[in-house]
Design a protein around this motif. Structure first.
Motif, PDB file in Angstrom:
ATOM      1  N   ALA A  38     -15.869   4.813  -8.034  1.00 24.28           N
ATOM      2  CA  ALA A  38     -15.642   3.515  -8.661  1.00 24.28           C
ATOM      3  C   ALA A  38     -14.714   2.662  -7.807  1.00 24.28           C
ATOM      4  CB  ALA A  38     -15.055   3.711 -10.059  1.00 24.28           C
ATOM      5  N   VAL A  39     -13.626   3.289  -7.362  1.00 20.76           N
ATOM      6  CA  VAL A  39     -12.666   2.540  -6.552  1.00 20.76           C
ATOM      7  C   VAL A  39     -13.310   2.096  -5.246  1.00 20.76           C
ATOM      8  CG1 VAL A  39     -10.508   2.697  -5.308  1.00 20.76           C
ATOM      9  CG2 VAL A  39     -10.694   3.671  -7.575  1.00 20.76           C
ATOM     10  N   VAL A  61      -7.540 -15.167   1.563  1.00 23.56           N
ATOM     11  CA  VAL A  61      -8.618 -14.383   0.951  1.00 23.56           C
ATOM     12  C   VAL A  61      -8.576 -12.949   1.480  1.00 23.56           C
ATOM     13  CG1 VAL A  61     -11.081 -14.231   0.612  1.00 23.56           C
ATOM     14  CG2 VAL A  61     -10.003 -16.437   0.727  1.00 23.56           C
ATOM     15  N   ASN A 104     -14.614   9.403 -16.516  1.00 23.98           N
ATOM     16  CA  ASN A 104     -13.416   9.437 -15.688  1.00 23.98           C
ATOM     17  C   ASN A 104     -12.771  10.814 -15.613  1.00 23.98           C
ATOM     18  OD1 ASN A 104     -12.115   9.601 -18.143  1.00 23.98           O
ATOM     19  ND2 ASN A 104     -11.855   7.391 -18.255  1.00 23.98           N
ATOM     20  N   PHE A 124     -15.596  -0.775  -5.649  1.00 24.06           N
ATOM     21  CA  PHE A 124     -14.861  -2.008  -5.875  1.00 24.06           C
ATOM     22  C   PHE A 124     -14.296  -2.559  -4.569  1.00 24.06           C
ATOM     23  CE2 PHE A 124     -11.664  -4.730  -7.706  1.00 24.06           C
ATOM     24  CZ  PHE A 124     -12.364  -5.260  -8.754  1.00 24.06           C
ATOM     25  N   ILE A 125     -13.665  -1.668  -3.798  1.00 23.99           N
ATOM     26  CA  ILE A 125     -13.009  -2.127  -2.578  1.00 23.99           C
ATOM     27  C   ILE A 125     -14.038  -2.612  -1.554  1.00 23.99           C
ATOM     28  CG2 ILE A 125     -11.666  -1.355  -0.609  1.00 23.99           C
ATOM     29  CD1 ILE A 125      -9.990  -1.732  -3.008  1.00 23.99           C
ATOM     30  N   TRP A 171      -2.862   2.095   5.985  1.00 26.15           N
ATOM     31  CA  TRP A 171      -1.716   2.798   5.399  1.00 26.15           C
ATOM     32  C   TRP A 171      -0.542   2.844   6.349  1.00 26.15           C
ATOM     33  CZ3 TRP A 171      -0.816   4.387   0.531  1.00 26.15           C
ATOM     34  CH2 TRP A 171      -1.912   4.272  -0.330  1.00 26.15           C
ATOM     35  N   TYR A 176      -6.288   5.288 -15.490  1.00 29.45           N
ATOM     36  CA  TYR A 176      -7.537   5.634 -16.150  1.00 29.45           C
ATOM     37  C   TYR A 176      -8.094   6.979 -15.738  1.00 29.45           C
ATOM     38  CZ  TYR A 176      -8.123   1.467 -18.814  1.00 29.45           C
ATOM     39  OH  TYR A 176      -7.959   0.498 -19.755  1.00 29.45           O
ATOM     40  N   PHE A 177      -7.831   7.367 -14.515  1.00 31.27           N
ATOM     41  CA  PHE A 177      -8.583   8.495 -14.012  1.00 31.27           C
ATOM     42  C   PHE A 177      -7.745   9.737 -13.755  1.00 31.27           C
ATOM     43  CE2 PHE A 177     -11.342   4.963 -12.116  1.00 31.27           C
ATOM     44  CZ  PHE A 177     -12.010   4.840 -13.307  1.00 31.27           C
ATOM     45  N   PHE A 209     -15.053 -11.200   0.044  1.00 29.56           N
ATOM     46  CA  PHE A 209     -14.239 -11.974   0.975  1.00 29.56           C
ATOM     47  C   PHE A 209     -15.130 -12.968   1.723  1.00 29.56           C
ATOM     48  CE2 PHE A 209     -12.910 -11.779   5.542  1.00 29.56           C
ATOM     49  CZ  PHE A 209     -11.878 -12.681   5.447  1.00 29.56           C
ATOM     50  N   ASN A 269     -14.207   8.681 -10.183  1.00 32.50           N
ATOM     51  CA  ASN A 269     -13.119   7.724  -9.990  1.00 32.50           C
ATOM     52  C   ASN A 269     -13.104   7.198  -8.578  1.00 32.50           C
ATOM     53  OD1 ASN A 269     -12.517   8.694 -12.453  1.00 32.50           O
ATOM     54  ND2 ASN A 269     -11.025  10.166 -11.677  1.00 32.50           N
ATOM     55  N   LEU A 275      -5.404  -1.939  -7.741  1.00 27.82           N
ATOM     56  CA  LEU A 275      -6.454  -1.065  -8.242  1.00 27.82           C
ATOM     57  C   LEU A 275      -5.970   0.373  -8.321  1.00 27.82           C
ATOM     58  CD1 LEU A 275      -9.244  -1.884  -8.992  1.00 27.82           C
ATOM     59  CD2 LEU A 275     -10.053  -0.851  -6.899  1.00 27.82           C
ATOM     60  N   VAL A 311      -7.967  -9.268  -0.507  1.00 30.70           N
ATOM     61  CA  VAL A 311      -8.820  -8.080  -0.452  1.00 30.70           C
ATOM     62  C   VAL A 311      -7.959  -6.827  -0.313  1.00 30.70           C
ATOM     63  CG1 VAL A 311     -10.581  -6.879   0.873  1.00 30.70           C
ATOM     64  CG2 VAL A 311     -10.764  -9.322   0.518  1.00 30.70           C
ATOM     65  N   LEU A 334       0.815  -1.215   0.000  1.00 27.16           N
ATOM     66  CA  LEU A 334       0.000   0.000   0.000  1.00 27.16           C
ATOM     67  C   LEU A 334       0.846   1.261   0.000  1.00 27.16           C
ATOM     68  CD1 LEU A 334      -2.734  -0.879   2.624  1.00 27.16           C
ATOM     69  CD2 LEU A 334      -2.963  -0.843   0.174  1.00 27.16           C
ATOM     70  N   ARG A 375     -15.160  -5.822  -2.394  1.00 25.21           N
ATOM     71  CA  ARG A 375     -14.175  -6.869  -2.140  1.00 25.21           C
ATOM     72  C   ARG A 375     -14.347  -7.421  -0.731  1.00 25.21           C
ATOM     73  NH1 ARG A 375     -12.097  -9.638  -5.779  1.00 25.21           N
ATOM     74  NH2 ARG A 375     -10.280 -10.144  -4.548  1.00 25.21           N
ATOM     75  N   VAL A 376     -14.686  -6.533   0.196  1.00 26.19           N
ATOM     76  CA  VAL A 376     -14.869  -7.002   1.568  1.00 26.19           C
ATOM     77  C   VAL A 376     -16.017  -7.998   1.612  1.00 26.19           C
ATOM     78  CG1 VAL A 376     -15.371  -6.293   3.913  1.00 26.19           C
ATOM     79  CG2 VAL A 376     -13.976  -4.840   2.456  1.00 26.19           C
ATOM     80  N   PRO A 391     -11.940 -12.774 -11.083  1.00 24.60           N
ATOM     81  CA  PRO A 391     -12.394 -13.494 -12.258  1.00 24.60           C
ATOM     82  C   PRO A 391     -12.849 -12.521 -13.323  1.00 24.60           C
ATOM     83  CG  PRO A 391     -13.923 -13.789 -10.420  1.00 24.60           C
ATOM     84  CD  PRO A 391     -12.791 -12.971  -9.927  1.00 24.60           C
ATOM     85  N   GLY A 425     -17.114   4.454 -13.124  1.00 20.41           N
ATOM     86  CA  GLY A 425     -16.020   5.352 -13.461  1.00 20.41           C
ATOM     87  C   GLY A 425     -16.026   5.768 -14.917  1.00 20.41           C
ATOM     88  N   TYR A 427     -17.751  -1.404 -11.910  1.00 19.97           N
ATOM     89  CA  TYR A 427     -16.583  -0.535 -11.712  1.00 19.97           C
ATOM     90  C   TYR A 427     -16.307   0.296 -12.963  1.00 19.97           C
ATOM     91  CZ  TYR A 427     -11.584   0.535 -11.245  1.00 19.97           C
ATOM     92  OH  TYR A 427     -10.369   1.159 -11.210  1.00 19.97           O
ATOM     93  N   GLU A 432     -18.339 -11.475  -9.463  1.00 13.84           N
ATOM     94  CA  GLU A 432     -17.209 -10.572  -9.656  1.00 13.84           C
ATOM     95  C   GLU A 432     -17.322  -9.848 -10.987  1.00 13.84           C
ATOM     96  OE1 GLU A 432     -14.246 -10.002  -7.758  1.00 13.84           O
ATOM     97  OE2 GLU A 432     -15.531 -10.788  -6.187  1.00 13.84           O
ATOM     98  N   LEU A 470     -16.962  -5.970 -11.650  1.00 15.43           N
ATOM     99  CA  LEU A 470     -15.992  -5.390 -12.572  1.00 15.43           C
ATOM    100  C   LEU A 470     -16.680  -4.448 -13.559  1.00 15.43           C
ATOM    101  CD1 LEU A 470     -13.012  -5.947 -12.818  1.00 15.43           C
ATOM    102  CD2 LEU A 470     -13.490  -7.545 -14.629  1.00 15.43           C
TER     103      LEU A 470
END
Lengths: 203, 483, 675
Positions: free
Chosen positions: C164-165, B414, C155, C168-169, C606, B432-433, C176, C161, B425, B418, B292, C172-173, B386, C152, C148, C141, C145
């Motif tokens: 979108a992120v 897993v 953009n 997605f994140i 972080w 892209y942004f 999981f 943006n 990403l 995440v 990160l 993801r949780v 996927p 976005g 996402y 997924e 995708l």
């Protein structure tokens, strides 16, 4: 009796000199202690009956490696006390870990057990009644049974050589070198010129 | 002993060929001088290809030679084949780069050749001594390559660091080997395995010896906590070398790790499983968080590779045939993805100067949309989303862990994926942004484009026929369990 | 036919995506619309096939992969649940596709947008037709995708943006949890195939397994993990923060993925797993409570927002809450029923809002609208229909589905059921209020937009209005027509019969149906399993009269208040907000979820990252510039000087510590630990 006396003599000097290598203030002394250590290690090998390794140790390590070290240490003016500063902060922790590790190894080797069949399958034993010397025995093995590792060792040395050349060799301009072929190929005409000098006018 | 007949040398034919062509090319190189780097490079690539063909021509049923020191079976054959593919790729994507950063010296490809030879020997080693020799041959060449850009302090530092820590690791390998020898009286894999099988409760000393050996191998695959060199070396080394480091040696090191653990030490698997377990868990945690904080893309890839090794180690820890198969598949997919990503990183050049920060990718989607799309696909695959191939790798790894009852490790894996998804990403987001910066130099070598294209095609099309490669990986893994 | 339904959108995506340049924007629009409309048509055929003839089927395309015991086939499963979802997805998607032609007419990348929409549709179809968990995960997924990419899409907008992120994140949780759920399923059942799982569910109901020393009830664990996935995808409380932000995407996307289809994937998943959930009563309780809280909290936030799309987004979240607590009380049929009606009226609302935004030159803030209903009458009518349905006014689709959910919650006759019932009633009150707040602020009152915008005001083209009409038809009739089939035979409103002739749109939902065996047992067949003692839907038909009528009453009260506050007594809104300032602040700031997460997770991650990477991005060489001296000794000295910096020591030291730790641990375990 004599053997064990010699063993303890060599072993204790070896350990002491090893200790001195890392504690000596003067790097030259360090290297000299290293050489002492090598000699004692060679002594231990002789006691084990491995005279070839003992001699190799003296010739290669003492004769070549350590002496090279000595040269480098003397040529480069490195302040080892400065270097050591960085390491000093790890000493307390290092000592603790070292001590525990040592303890662990003592227990380990103290209670060491061999697998029952270990003696039978020692990789390349010399027969007890054999008349062969170390050198001969090794010679018989290296080119036969250990052919592959031996060749690989050669390749490793080659790579080491390439590496040393790649990393240190550089073309410098303005350096005079001997170019044998060119020197041989040089003809009289290239180097000399015959001039008629008219008298009175100078060269 | 048997005479040096052709049958005796046959199983090692690819290696012998590589050694000879290495020697030959070295001589040719000396005559051509550094101007011949391109020629030598392509010759090296051809040598790898020929070696691969020779390998394919051999019979992969288990056969030992050199007094049982060298083995060729389905597993080693398969892994060596992919090592060769990785080597060819690494050579292909680095040729142009060498000229760009003015380190085009003919020794570079020759060293790669010898490193590759070391890896091949290492994978096939059936004896601790040969293993050590292969490892050293490989490592020594890698140390030199890391420092190849010697006028850069960064590279020199990377080389020195790698060398010293690597020497430490080698020392541990030897020390561990001596303890193993001390217990079993042999350094031959088969004999060690037999001895351990006969003595179910082995001496503690032997297990500690194994720990030492494992540590040195963990250093090679850069598993935490023996990973410290990786980010620095990845960042400091010339990018083409970093690519090489990331693509190939990992595969070879993982292969020999599996061979050692599942060969001679299979009967004490309960002991090493815990060690691998610990390394896998630590790698996953450290890499996903440390990633990160990175700004340099090469450092990021270093942590990414640490994390990927963590996943592969989950499969190793499983201790089952399914686990090994998953590792094989995972490593192959990892190698292909990494090759693709690095061919993009190698394309990141602006006005003739290499760009290495993630920020440099800003607005790549507007400047070169195809490149951005390709990198995005690769990164999604790395994140295990996927339908890219990367997902299948992770899926099989987790499946192996779960069927071996290692739920905690699977959960952790897993979870790490995440967190790791976030840093992959982030790159995509930047591409892209973010506001576009100057475009990269447009001239891209054909070979890099080809590698990228093949890699992306593999990643995206894998879903259509995953069973082909999965079945092959499983049958390669089966080779370790028959004997 | 099965293949056409699933793969037509994929073909459309590939054509538009790969050959976008060759066929041009118009070509891309045609191809994608045609693909989805064909799929929609066949979905309806399939629906009739499956539901009326009971012709459920599983089509195995190929063996996908096998590794050890782990076997996955590539198969398409068509049963009643799938058929319903197929119709919803394809019809809404078709409407959205057509609508997008108009809505995106000013955009540069029309072809790309259409391609993404088709990709999304395909992924969604994969999700609902999957026959096993792995394939479902793919679709799961895949929609993530595609969403996402769609969120976005613009953009150039920084907020898009970030949204979108974030989407997605956060997802993801949830994923999981889903991934772990799949693993747990594999552990317990030894397969990921739906049929095989459901067959074994009953035998496994007493099974427990050991994790980290805890004895866990296997099915409860699996259910909760799957629910975690659903929470993420369906924006339930806890993982909902991405949904409102996702409104940064183009409005058709919001309508398709964030109202009608993707967010309902969680509901679908839970309904699909009804045979497992039925044996996990605790998991059901959790689902109920989370659903009820979501319905309530989202409604409170919806009261205070000013962005027209965000209001609808919170309303979506709230309605999803209804669906979840319906599942929680085992009223799976009711949940899917609401899912379907909601898909129609919420897509209608979103597209209507899009039409408003389009008319107002891309203005989304309701404070800058007002008094525009005369200019855009069609849109106005459509918004009314959508809102009436949303508020659950009689005879509109939402009325039937929402009522049956609330009745089922009441009929569940348990603590959590009652909790959900009252939360649902409160949310219904607020729903009606904010729906009319939206209508009144947007269409009525004084014009608050700039003159330029007002002059530019225009009704949307027919290509945008006609999809609205289709959806409005659904919003009007879907509830009445399908009530019997989805949730039972007994019907309590006979007077609606003569309403069915209005609006002669030849819409698919009006296919003549054989109402004779039109009850939930016949309708769902094997697709949904409810234990007899849990059958709240059946019980819901015999709840007290006041329970049946309460939702309508609170709805009317809500609408009345909205008129009072926003039309008849202007300025009252501000006063009320001031009077309940702390509460208002809490609602307006969305209960501070974002801030909390930022504080707890993001910053921590972080700093952990910086800790592990030891020195992050510090340049390797500090204060050692190139001095041009290249003599070996100097260079060596330079290298050595770096030893001093300690990193090498540090690295080696860490290696040694690692080794030490491993050795010590092993020695301890073997020698002292008894082994």
């Amino acid at each position: 009796m004599i053997t064990s006396l010699a063993f303890y003599l060599f072993a204790s000097i070896l350990v002491l000199s090893a200790l001195m290598v890392i504690t000596a203030r003067n790097p030259v002394h360090s290297v000299l202690f290293l050489i002492l250590g090598f000699f004692n290690a060679a002594g231990l090998f002789v006691l084990l009956g491995a005279e070839f390794i003992a001699m190799i140790l003296v010739i290669v390590y003492v004769g070549a490696v350590a002496v090279l070290f000595l040269f480098v240490v003397m040529m480069l003016d490195i302040s080892f006390s400065d270097l050591r500063k960085g390491a000093m902060q790890y000493v307390p922790m290092g000592l603790v870990i070292g001590a525990v590790l040592l303890l662990e190894f003592f227990t380990l080797f103290g209670a060491w057990q061999f697998a029952p069949e270990a003696m039978g399958q020692v990789s390349a034993p010399i027969a007890a009644d054999s008349e062969l010397t170390n050198t001969e025995a090794l010679g018989q093995l290296v080119y036969t049974k250990y052919f592959l590792p031996f060749q690989l060792a050669g390749l490793i040395l080659l790579v080491a050589m390439i590496g040393a050349i790649v990393l240190t060799h550089r073309q410098r301009s303005g350096v005079y070198k001997q170019r044998v072929a060119e020197q041989f190929a040089r003809k009289r005409e290239d180097a000399m010129e015959v001039r008629k000098v008219s008298s009175g006018s100078g060269a | 002993m048997s005479s040096l007949s052709l049958a005796y040398l046959m199983p090692a034919l690819p290696e012998i060929f590589m050694a000879l062509s290495g020697l030959g090319l070295l001589v040719v190189g000396v005559f051509l001088g550094n101007g011949g780097t391109r020629t030598i490079s392509w010759s090296v690539a051809v040598s790898f290809a020929v070696a691969a063909l020779l390998l394919l021509g051999l019979d992969w049923d288990r056969i030992e030679t050199f007094n049982g020191m060298f083995v060729l079976d389905r597993f080693t054959g398969f892994m060596k084949l992919f090592v060769l593919v990785g080597l060819i790729t690494s050579v292909m994507i680095s040729v142009r780069f060498l000229y760009q950063v003015q380190i085009a010296r003919f020794e570079y490809p020759v060293l790669m050749l010898f490193a590759g030879l070391g890896m091949m020997i290492m994978i096939s080693a059936n004896n601790m001594l040969v293993l050590y020799m292969g490892l050293e041959l490989q490592s020594l060449a890698l140390y030199v390559l890391a420092a190849f850009r010697r006028d850069q302090n960064r590279a020199a530092e990377a080389g020195i660091k790698y060398f010293i820590l690597g020497a430490l690791a080698s020392g541990m390998l030897l020390f561990g080997t001596s303890m193993i020898y001390g217990y079993t009286g042999s350094i031959d894999f088969d004999v060690i395995g037999q001895t351990l099988a006969n003595n179910p409760v082995a001496d503690t000393g032997l297990i500690v010896g194994l720990v030492f050996v494992l540590v040195s191998m963990a250093f090679k695959v850069s598993a935490v906590p023996f990973h410290m060199w990786t980010p620095d070396v990845y960042e400091g080394a010339p990018t083409s070398v970093t690519a090489f480091f990331a693509i190939v040696p990992k595969l070879a090191a993982m292969a020999i790790l599996v061979r050692v653990l599942y060969g001679p030490f299979m009967s004490i698997s309960a002991d090493w499983q815990q060690i691998i377990w610990f390394m896998a868990a630590a790698s996953l945690i450290v890499s996903s968080f440390a990633g990160l904080a990175q700004k340099n893309i090469k450092r990021l890839m270093a942590y990414s590779s640490i994390g990927n090794m963590g996943y592969a180690l989950i499969g190793v820890a499983a201790g089952t045939q399914v686990g090994v198969g998953a590792v094989v598949l995972y490593m192959i997919i990892y190698m292909i993805m990494t090759a693709g990503v690095f061919s993009v990183i190698l394309m990141m050049r602006r006005n003739g100067i290499g760009a290495e920060d993630i920020e440099d990718l800003s607005g790549l989607s507007t400047n070169s949309p195809l490149l951005a799309a390709a990198l995005a696909i690769l990164l999604f695959s790395m994140a295990g989303i996927p339908p890219m191939a990367g997902f299948f790798g992770k899926l099989l790894i987790f499946n192996a862990a779960v069927s071996a009852g290692m739920f905690n490790l699977a959960v952790l894996g897993v979870l790490a994926s995440v967190v790791a998804a976030f840093y992959y990403l982030r790159i995509i987001k930047v591409m892209y942004f973010d506001e576009a910066v100057d475009p990269f130099d447009q001239q891209i070598a054909f070979s890099k484009r080809a590698v990228l294209l093949l890699s992306v095609l593999f990643i995206t099309l894998f879903i259509l026929k995953p069973d082909a490669l999965i079945a092959t990986s499983m049958s390669a893994a089966a080779a370790l369990f028959t004997g | 036919m099965e293949l056409i339904i699933v793969f037509a959108p994929l073909l459309a995506f590939l054509t538009a995506g790969l050959f976008g340049k060759q066929i041009g924007d118009a070509g891309a629009q045609f191809v994608t619309c045609a693909g989805v409309i064909i799929a929609a048509f066949f979905s309806v055929v399939m629906f009739m096939d499956v539901v009326f003839d009971g012709d459920t089927r599983v089509i195995t395309l190929a063996t996908w992969m096998s590794s050890g015991d782990f076997q996955v086939n590539w198969a398409l499963r068509f049963d009643q649940l799938t058929a319903v979802m197929l119709c919803v997805i394809n019809i809404v998607s078709a409407c959205v596709h057509v609508y997008s032609i108009g809505y995106m007419s000013h955009d540069k990348a029309k072809g790309r947008f259409m391609a993404y929409l088709s990709l999304f549709t395909f992924a969604m179809l994969m999700l609902v037709t999957s026959d096993n968990l792995v394939q479902l995960f793919f679709g799961w997924e895949g929609v993530g995708l595609a969403s996402y990419l769609l969120i976005g899409f613009w953009n150039h907008k920084d907020s898009a943006n970030k949204a979108a992120v974030k989407a997605f994140i956060v997802n993801r949780v949830g994923d999981f949890g889903l991934a772990l759920g799949i693993m747990a399923t594999f552990v317990v059942f030894g397969t990921v195939q739906f049929d095989a799982i459901f067959e074994q569910a009953e035998e496994m109901s007493a099974l427990t397994f050991d994790f980290l020393g805890f004895e866990l009830h296997a099915l409860t664990t699996i259910s909760l993990l799957l629910f975690m996935g659903a929470v993420g995808k369906s924006a339930q409380l806890g993982l909902h923060t991405w949904l409102p932000d996702a409104m940064e995407g183009p409005t058709p996307v919001s309508a398709l993925s964030h109202a009608a289809t993707m967010v309902t994937a969680g509901v679908f998943l839970l309904a699909r797993f009804s045979p497992v959930f039925e044996y996990a009563p605790f998991a059901l309780e959790v689902v109920t409570v989370v659903g009820a809280c979501t319905a309530f909290v989202a409604a409170t936030i919806g009261l205070t927002q000013f962005d027209i799309k965000r209001v609808i987004a919170y309303s979506t979240m709230s309605q999803l809450g209804y669906m979840f607590f319906a599942i929680g009380v085992s009223a799976y049929g009711a949940a899917i029923f609401h899912l379907m009606t909601h898909a129609f009226f919420k897509a209608l609302l979103f597209l209507g809002a899009g039409s408003v935004i389009h008319a107002m030159s891309d203005e989304q803030d309701m404070r800058k609208m007002g008094s525009i209903w005369k200019e855009i009458p069609y849109t106005y009518v459509m918004m009314w229909i959508g809102s009436l349905a949303l508020a659950g006014m009689p005879f509109f689709a939402g009325y039937f589905s929402k009522d049956i959910i609330l009745e089922a919650a009441f009929a569940a006759d348990s603590k959590v059921g009652m909790f959900a019932f009252w939360m649902g009633i409160a949310a219904a009150l607020m729903t009606a209020f904010y729906s009319w707040r939206l209508i009144l602020m947007t269409f009525h009152g004084k014009p608050r937009a700039s003159k330029k915008v007002m002059d530019h005001l225009h009704e949307s083209p027919s290509v945008m209005i006609s999809p609205l009409v289709v959806l409005a038809t659904g919003a009007l009739f879907a509830g009445y027509v399908f009530y019997g089939g989805f949730v039972g035979s007994a019907h309590h409103d006979t007077e609606v019969h003569h309403e069915v002739t209005a609006l002669g749109d030849s819409h698919v939902e009006e296919e003549p149906v054989d109402t004779f065996k039109w009850d939930k047992e016949h309708f769902w067949g094997e697709a949904i399993k409810v234990l007899p003692e849990n059958d709240t839907v059946e019980a819901a038909h015999s709840v007290p009269f006041w329970v049946k009528k309460l939702p309508i009453v609170v709805g009317l009260v809500g609408i009345f208040f909205a008129y009072v506050v926003y039309l008849w007594r202007e300025g009252l809104a501000v006063k009320i907000a001031a009077a309940f300032a702390p509460l208002h602040r809490l609602f307006f700031n969305k209960w501070y979820f974002d801030e909390l997460y930022d504080r707890i997770f993001v910053t921590k991650a972080w700093s952990l990252g910086r800790f592990f990477s030891v020195r992050g991005d510090r340049k390797t060489i500090d204060g050692f510039g190139p001095d041009g001296i290249s003599s070996l000794s100097m260079r060596m000295g330079g290298v050595f000087s770096k030893f001093q910096s300690g990193f090498l020591f540090q690295y080696a030291f860490i290696m040694i510590i690692g080794l030490f730790a491993l050795v010590t641990w092993l020695m301890y375990r073997i020698t002292l630990g008894g082994y």
